[in-house]
Design a protein around this motif. Structure first.
Motif: not given
Length: 277
Positions: A201-224
């Motif tokens: 849905r975001l790619a449909a805006l027609g621009q390349p996407l940068l994703i910054g997920a590295s080490r973020k809190r939502f991953l920490g919550e997934l991993l207890d």
């Protein structure tokens, strides 16, 4: 100038935090010499470009004076660019962006998407460099109070579309504009996962996407509740999935494992469309 959007695979943007207080590695590379060495290491391990920042954007972080931000980042940008690296400057300030580009940066990574400094978009347009506009609702000290969405995918897409319109109106060339959904910025953990599940849905805006997920809190919550440096395996797993979706780049604290994950995802993608010659 290298056309960063035309390399045919997901790029690795290595993070160089020249800060004492970033959420994961604050203080580890806070001197110019340490940050330059870190940038060299990331590039040697497979990063395509390095993102140099002198102000933490972790939740609750205080702002630093512009002179201090410049003191932190300019020697790092200048040295790495002089050595041939593709360097991004991570800043919300037009003055810092201009000084960093003068020092050799070829991309401005603005977590405020131009909302943090009214001069940013026109400055980037004048400089003629690549620009990342991230989804943003407020500074670090207030962003966790701004996490309500009626529909997070629809709302983020609409707000990013607004930044796209503003960037293009300011004169930024569409081929130099990259969008970032801003994982962790005014987002709950569930909202981050929802956005990742609907990047189309975001790619449909027609621009390349940068994703910054590295080490973020939502991953920490997934991993207890695992601490940031122990979230790297999950970060790499996410990179492989993102590369298979064809995102422009991932912003990461390490490089080699992410580059390897992208290589695997790219090879499978080629096989899926008919193999290789």
């Amino acid at each position: 100038m290298k056309q960063l959007q035309k390399v045919g695979r997901t790029l690795v943007m290595g993070i160089v935090n020249v800060t004492p207080d970033s959420f994961s590695d604050g203080g580890d590379f806070a001197t110019p010499s340490a940050a330059i060495a870190r940038g060299r290491q990331l590039l040697a391990e497979g990063a395509d470009l390095v993102d140099v920042g002198g102000e933490s954007t972790r939740p609750g972080a205080a702002r630093v004076p512009v002179d201090e931000e410049l003191r932190r980042v300019l020697p790092v940008v200048a040295e790495l660019a002089a050595e041939g690296a593709v360097v991004s400057i991570d800043t919300t300030r037009a003055d810092v962006a201009r000084a960093a580009v003068d020092a050799g940066a070829s991309l401005v990574n603005d977590v405020s998407g131009g909302l943090g400094d009214p001069a940013m978009l026109i400055t980037v347009a004048e400089l003629g460099v690549h620009y990342v506009a991230m989804h943003w609702r407020g500074q670090s000290d207030v962003m966790q109070q701004l996490t309500h969405y009626d529909d997070v995918v629809r709302d983020v897409a609409r707000e990013l579309a607004g930044r796209r319109v503003a960037a293009l109106a300011a004169g930024i060339a569409p081929e130099r504009l990259i969008l970032d959904p801003g994982l962790g910025f005014a987002k709950t953990p569930d909202a981050n996962w929802t956005l990742l599940a609907h990047l189309d849905r975001l790619a449909a805006l027609g621009q390349p996407l940068l994703i910054g997920a590295s080490r973020k809190r939502f991953l920490g919550e997934l991993l207890d509740g695992r601490e940031p440096v122990l979230r790297d395996d999950a970060s790499v797993a996410l990179t492989a999935l993102l590369a298979r979706q064809g995102v422009w780049a991932v912003r990461t604290h390490t490089a080699r494992a992410h580059a390897d994950a992208i290589a695997v995802a790219s090879r499978l993608a080629r096989e899926a469309v008919g193999g290789v010659e």
